[in-house]
Design an enzyme around this catalytic site. Structure first.
Site, PDB file in Angstrom:
ATOM      1  CD  GLN A 182      44.203  36.298  41.514  1.00 40.29           C
ATOM      2  OE1 GLN A 182      44.684  36.665  40.438  1.00 40.29           O
ATOM      3  NE2 GLN A 182      42.971  35.855  41.615  1.00 40.29           N
ATOM      4  CB  CYS A 329      33.763  34.223  45.579  1.00 35.43           C
ATOM      5  SG  CYS A 329      35.325  33.679  44.909  1.00 35.43           S
TER       6      CYS A 329
HETATM    7  C1  LIG Z   1      41.339  31.829  43.018  1.00 37.84           C
HETATM    8  C2  LIG Z   1      41.849  32.052  44.392  1.00 37.84           C
HETATM    9  C3  LIG Z   1      41.706  31.086  45.392  1.00 37.84           C
HETATM   10  C4  LIG Z   1      40.975  29.793  45.163  1.00 37.84           C
HETATM   11  O1  LIG Z   1      41.724  28.928  44.371  1.00 37.84           O
HETATM   12  P1  LIG Z   1      41.077  27.592  43.783  1.00 37.84           P
HETATM   13  O2  LIG Z   1      42.244  26.886  43.185  1.00 37.84           O
HETATM   14  O3  LIG Z   1      40.067  28.038  42.783  1.00 37.84           O
HETATM   15  O4  LIG Z   1      40.493  26.826  44.916  1.00 37.84           O
HETATM   16  C5  LIG Z   1      42.235  31.353  46.637  1.00 37.84           C
HETATM   17  N1  LIG Z   1      42.872  32.509  46.891  1.00 37.84           N
HETATM   18  C6  LIG Z   1      43.026  33.454  45.963  1.00 37.84           C
HETATM   19  C7  LIG Z   1      43.750  34.717  46.294  1.00 37.84           C
HETATM   20  C8  LIG Z   1      42.514  33.269  44.689  1.00 37.84           C
HETATM   21  O5  LIG Z   1      42.649  34.225  43.772  1.00 37.84           O
END
Ligand SMILES: *Cc1c(COP(=O)(O)O)cnc(C)c1O
Length: 390
Positions: A182, A329
């Site tokens: 993020q 999720c």
């Molecule tokens: C979106 C997110 C993930 C997962 O990332 P992907 O690239 O979609 O696998 C992991 N950690 C955080 C904090 C996220 O916001």
């Protein structure tokens, strides 16, 4: 024709910036070579583009190109970091430290490691979502090999004190991993100054394509050892096998380059929009801001609304605005957000929460429309609830 709702779910994903698409296009049909093909010009062109992208990404976080390991995203990077370190340092110790409010892509690998006999300490957070550094200090053990604390939370946007955590870990000679999915491109990240040893990144939260990310793995002082989790052709210096994907890699680098170039204007712009939204909602009583008021991502506002049903709230808003309650999720399950309950929110307030994720393409007019719709929806749900009661 019905209009699509306003998109305020940028913590879940972001649209690909058209400038990123333009950079990617030649690598599908024209420069389609395999970067590992060393015998001809098709391979060289792809390899040159990957090399350039790797340098751009490394420079963006004050790393060297050899410290960037491309992955399919942050989930894979987190798995590689946690399992790869746990396996490589097995003889040194079997204890890891993380935080209750981490993304499931950290918590689930930790639970898996526990099933193999590793021990994990899950630090609580304060009411503002930040960890307590004294609690971290108390959690260290002789056999601690890794601390994993996210840079920015995906639900409440809270920014953990990375430099302080890095200093604690370095003093203890314990590796420090951060999930920066993020944070990348939203706040400055400097793996040298912050003493970060491993860092997970992803392109799709920062206006790049889905399906590409990277793990930063420190090579000097200390050199991090990592057991590969994908075995094969020995790509990425043996740490992650699999043919590299030049269009995605080029797009990832372009996305990060643009985000950093525009950060000085974009961060204050999004902070102003987010504050405008929060201020416009103020006429409503019994709203609660989730997470620290200022120590948070520029575009994130997360609120709990007392006296309404969480499901009804989302339903009432969904034709106007695309957003989520809790994380993307967890919004398919009926459990309240583990992040909001970790802040000490009641189950009811955790259910009745809204995560507004503002982004590069969010306008003031959109914010005003969303505020208006949120006020109307909340007022009508509260009227209905009090009518039922009596
Ligand atoms: C979106 C997110 C993930 C997962 O990332 P992907 O690239 O979609 O696998 C992991 N950690 C955080 C904090 C996220 O916001």
């Amino acid at each position: 024709m019905t209009q699509r709702p306003i998109y305020l779910d940028c913590n879940a994903t972001t649209p690909v910036d058209p400038r990123v698409v333009d950079a990617m296009v030649p690598f599908f049909t024209e420069h389609f070579g395999n970067p590992a093909s060393v015998t001809h010009a098709y391979g060289w062109a792809a390899e040159a583009a990957v090399k350039q992208a790797r340098s751009t990404l490394a420079a963006a976080i004050q790393a060297t190109p050899e410290e960037i390991v491309f992955t399919s995203g942050a989930t894979e990077a987190n798995n590689l970091a946690l399992k790869g370190v746990a396996e490589a340092y097995f003889a040194k110790g079997r204890h890891l430290i993380t935080v209750q409010t981490e993304h499931s892509a950290i918590l689930d690998p930790c639970r898996y490691l526990e099933s193999l006999g590793f021990e994990v300490t899950y630090l609580p957070v304060q009411a503002d979502g930040l960890i307590n550094l004294a609690a971290l200090e108390n959690a260290f053990r002789e056999d601690t090999v890794l601390v994993s604390v996210m840079a920015a939370n995906n639900e409440i946007g809270v920014l953990q004190p990375l430099s302080e955590i890095g200093a604690h870990c370095r003093r203890r000679n314990v590796l420090f991993h951060t999930d920066a999915a993020q944070a990348l491109g939203k706040i400055p990240l400097d793996v040298a100054a912050m003493q970060i040893d491993l860092m997970s990144m992803t392109a799709h939260k920062v206006y790049g394509p889905k399906g590409i990310g990277a793990l930063y793995v420190r090579r000097r002082q200390p050199r991090v050892k990592l057991a590969p989790q994908l075995h094969g052709g020995g790509h990425e210096r043996g740490m992650r096998s699999g043919t590299l994907y030049p269009p995605q890699i080029v797009g990832f680098a372009k996305a990060v380059e643009l985000a950093l170039a525009e950060l000085p204007q974009e961060a204050p712009r999004q902070i102003a929009l987010r504050n405008r939204l929060w201020e416009q909602l103020q006429p409503l009583p019994d709203l609660y801001l989730n997470g620290h008021a200022t120590q948070r991502l520029p575009g994130n506002l997360n609120i709990s609304v007392a006296g309404v049903d969480g499901q009804a709230l989302l339903l009432g808003l969904r034709s106007t605005v695309a957003l989520s309650s809790g994380s993307a999720c967890s919004s398919t399950t009926l459990a309240p957000s583990h992040v909001l309950t970790a802040l000490g929110r009641s189950e009811e307030l955790a259910y009745a929460s809204l995560r507004f994720g503002l982004g590069r393409f969010t306008t003031e007019a959109e914010i005003d429309r969303v505020a208006e719709a949120a006020i109307a929806t909340i007022q009508s749900l509260r009227r209905a609830a009090s009518g039922v009661k009596g």
